[in-house]
Enzyme design. Structure first.
Site, PDB file in Angstrom:
ATOM      1  N   ARG A 261      41.672  10.504  -7.048  1.00 30.88           N
ATOM      2  CA  ARG A 261      42.137  12.101  -7.300  1.00 30.88           C
ATOM      3  C   ARG A 261      43.656  11.637  -7.747  1.00 30.88           C
ATOM      4  O   ARG A 261      44.237  10.954  -7.060  1.00 30.88           O
ATOM      5  CB  ARG A 261      41.880  12.805  -6.043  1.00 30.88           C
ATOM      6  CG  ARG A 261      40.658  12.823  -5.233  1.00 30.88           C
ATOM      7  CD  ARG A 261      40.323  13.619  -4.144  1.00 30.88           C
ATOM      8  NE  ARG A 261      38.912  13.959  -3.569  1.00 30.88           N
ATOM      9  CZ  ARG A 261      38.581  13.094  -2.609  1.00 30.88           C
ATOM     10  NH1 ARG A 261      39.119  11.950  -2.236  1.00 30.88           N
ATOM     11  NH2 ARG A 261      37.279  13.325  -2.108  1.00 30.88           N
TER      12      ARG A 261
ATOM     13  N   LYS B 209      41.331  13.876   1.227  1.00 28.84           N
ATOM     14  CA  LYS B 209      40.888  15.282   1.352  1.00 28.84           C
ATOM     15  C   LYS B 209      40.063  15.557   2.712  1.00 28.84           C
ATOM     16  O   LYS B 209      39.992  16.495   3.073  1.00 28.84           O
ATOM     17  CB  LYS B 209      39.893  15.448   0.061  1.00 28.84           C
ATOM     18  CG  LYS B 209      39.196  16.888  -0.157  1.00 28.84           C
ATOM     19  CD  LYS B 209      38.533  17.068  -1.289  1.00 28.84           C
ATOM     20  CE  LYS B 209      37.814  18.469  -1.495  1.00 28.84           C
ATOM     21  NZ  LYS B 209      36.813  18.487  -2.798  1.00 28.84           N
TER      22      LYS B 209
ATOM     23  N   HIS C 273      40.698  15.107 -14.552  1.00 24.64           N
ATOM     24  CA  HIS C 273      39.766  14.860 -13.572  1.00 24.64           C
ATOM     25  C   HIS C 273      38.857  13.971 -14.244  1.00 24.64           C
ATOM     26  O   HIS C 273      37.778  13.601 -13.387  1.00 24.64           O
ATOM     27  CB  HIS C 273      39.347  16.191 -12.745  1.00 24.64           C
ATOM     28  CG  HIS C 273      38.471  15.951 -11.549  1.00 24.64           C
ATOM     29  ND1 HIS C 273      39.072  15.345 -10.551  1.00 24.64           N
ATOM     30  CD2 HIS C 273      37.255  16.343 -11.427  1.00 24.64           C
ATOM     31  CE1 HIS C 273      38.267  15.363  -9.354  1.00 24.64           C
ATOM     32  NE2 HIS C 273      36.997  16.012  -9.765  1.00 24.64           N
TER      33      HIS C 273
ATOM     34  N   ARG D 214      37.842  10.340 -13.321  1.00 27.63           N
ATOM     35  CA  ARG D 214      37.067  10.048 -12.098  1.00 27.63           C
ATOM     36  C   ARG D 214      35.394  10.260 -12.264  1.00 27.63           C
ATOM     37  O   ARG D 214      34.720   9.329 -11.775  1.00 27.63           O
ATOM     38  CB  ARG D 214      37.066  11.253 -10.818  1.00 27.63           C
ATOM     39  CG  ARG D 214      36.989  11.188  -9.751  1.00 27.63           C
ATOM     40  CD  ARG D 214      37.571  12.106  -8.423  1.00 27.63           C
ATOM     41  NE  ARG D 214      36.939  12.312  -7.368  1.00 27.63           N
ATOM     42  CZ  ARG D 214      37.082  11.708  -6.322  1.00 27.63           C
ATOM     43  NH1 ARG D 214      37.847  10.469  -6.117  1.00 27.63           N
ATOM     44  NH2 ARG D 214      36.371  11.948  -5.001  1.00 27.63           N
TER      45      ARG D 214
ATOM     46  N   HIS E 245      34.285  10.116  -0.263  1.00 30.74           N
ATOM     47  CA  HIS E 245      33.517  11.260   0.278  1.00 30.74           C
ATOM     48  C   HIS E 245      32.945  10.802   1.654  1.00 30.74           C
ATOM     49  O   HIS E 245      32.707   9.652   1.864  1.00 30.74           O
ATOM     50  CB  HIS E 245      32.188  11.428  -0.908  1.00 30.74           C
ATOM     51  CG  HIS E 245      32.714  12.041  -2.084  1.00 30.74           C
ATOM     52  ND1 HIS E 245      31.873  11.573  -3.274  1.00 30.74           N
ATOM     53  CD2 HIS E 245      33.542  12.744  -2.481  1.00 30.74           C
ATOM     54  CE1 HIS E 245      32.520  12.325  -3.977  1.00 30.74           C
ATOM     55  NE2 HIS E 245      33.662  12.989  -3.848  1.00 30.74           N
TER      56      HIS E 245
ATOM     57  N   TYR F  32      29.050  13.535  -9.500  1.00 32.51           N
ATOM     58  CA  TYR F  32      29.883  12.998 -10.469  1.00 32.51           C
ATOM     59  C   TYR F  32      29.205  12.003 -11.542  1.00 32.51           C
ATOM     60  O   TYR F  32      29.614  11.494 -12.358  1.00 32.51           O
ATOM     61  CB  TYR F  32      31.059  11.989  -9.751  1.00 32.51           C
ATOM     62  CG  TYR F  32      32.281  12.853  -9.251  1.00 32.51           C
ATOM     63  CD1 TYR F  32      33.397  13.238 -10.134  1.00 32.51           C
ATOM     64  CD2 TYR F  32      32.233  13.191  -7.948  1.00 32.51           C
ATOM     65  CE1 TYR F  32      34.130  14.018  -9.341  1.00 32.51           C
ATOM     66  CE2 TYR F  32      33.301  13.830  -7.407  1.00 32.51           C
ATOM     67  CZ  TYR F  32      34.244  14.284  -7.966  1.00 32.51           C
ATOM     68  OH  TYR F  32      35.364  15.009  -7.639  1.00 32.51           O
TER      69      TYR F  32
END
Length: 217
Positions: free
Chosen positions: A56, A79, A150, A153, A184, A193
């Site tokens: 990120r 995150k 983004h 990614r 994640h 993604y």
């Protein structure tokens, strides 16, 4: 509450960068001015790192110099309040080390890997503005969908799956690794993604042909 059902989040379709376009983005970043400053080294390294690791932008900009280790990048307090170690491909590691040699010549006490022109913490909006300028120069700024920072990614996630082994076990291992790389907590979040790229369709078709002809799926 929920009388009409739960809201299903809708994902904005990403711009699907090709490897050639990512390479062009890095080359274009190397050519930005002012000449003789850290700026072209910074942005070419930063954009290349995002594409090569799936970081990120906030994670990349929060990297400190001590987070670049011989074993890879230490991404701290992300995150989901977790830290993770990301091994780097030798070419990515070499490029980052070359950038750091130039970066450490800057006479400032800022601890971050990527710094602003004033020597402080680089802001994500500044990076996004530079990114938009570069894709405009590449002639892809008005594509549909429009390229976003983004989307690098997404590029990383799709390249990881496209280049994974074709067998079920190989794909499973790649998904576990991809989930870790993307930071994640659940592998299902990583599927967000993945896109049906031409290269991925080609690989699926090859696997289907092998299965029909009596090979393993």
């Amino acid at each position: 509450e929920n009388a009409f059902g739960r809201h299903q989040p809708r994902r904005r379709p990403p711009f699907l960068f090709t490897p050639a376009e990512v390479a062009a983005l890095v080359r274009t970043a190397q050519a930005i001015g002012p000449e003789g400053t850290l700026r072209p080294h910074l942005y070419s390294t930063l954009f290349g790192l995002l594409a090569a690791t799936g970081l990120r932008i906030s994670e990349a900009l929060n990297l400190r110099i001590e987070d670049v280790t011989t074993d890879g990048l230490i991404v701290r307090n992300t995150k989901f309040d977790k830290s993770r170690l990301l091994p780097l491909h030798p070419s990515t590691k070499h490029r980052l080390e070359s950038y750091l040699e130039r970066r450490l010549q800057e006479a400032n006490t800022c601890p971050f890997v990527f710094i602003s022109t004033k020597g402080g913490h680089l802001h994500a909006n500044t990076v996004r503005n530079v990114f938009r300028q570069l894709v405009a120069g590449m002639g892809i700024a008005h594509c549909t969908p429009r390229p976003r920072l983004h989307d690098l990614r997404f590029y990383f996630a799709n390249q990881a799956l496209t280049n994974s082994p074709a067998d079920h076990q190989g794909i499973s291992r790649h998904m576990v690794a991809l989930t870790t790389y993307l930071g994640h907590s659940d592998a299902r979040n990583s599927y967000w993604y993945l896109e049906a790229t031409p290269a991925l369709f080609s690989k699926i078709a090859e696997c289907c042909e092998a299965f029909v002809e009596g090979g393993s799926s």
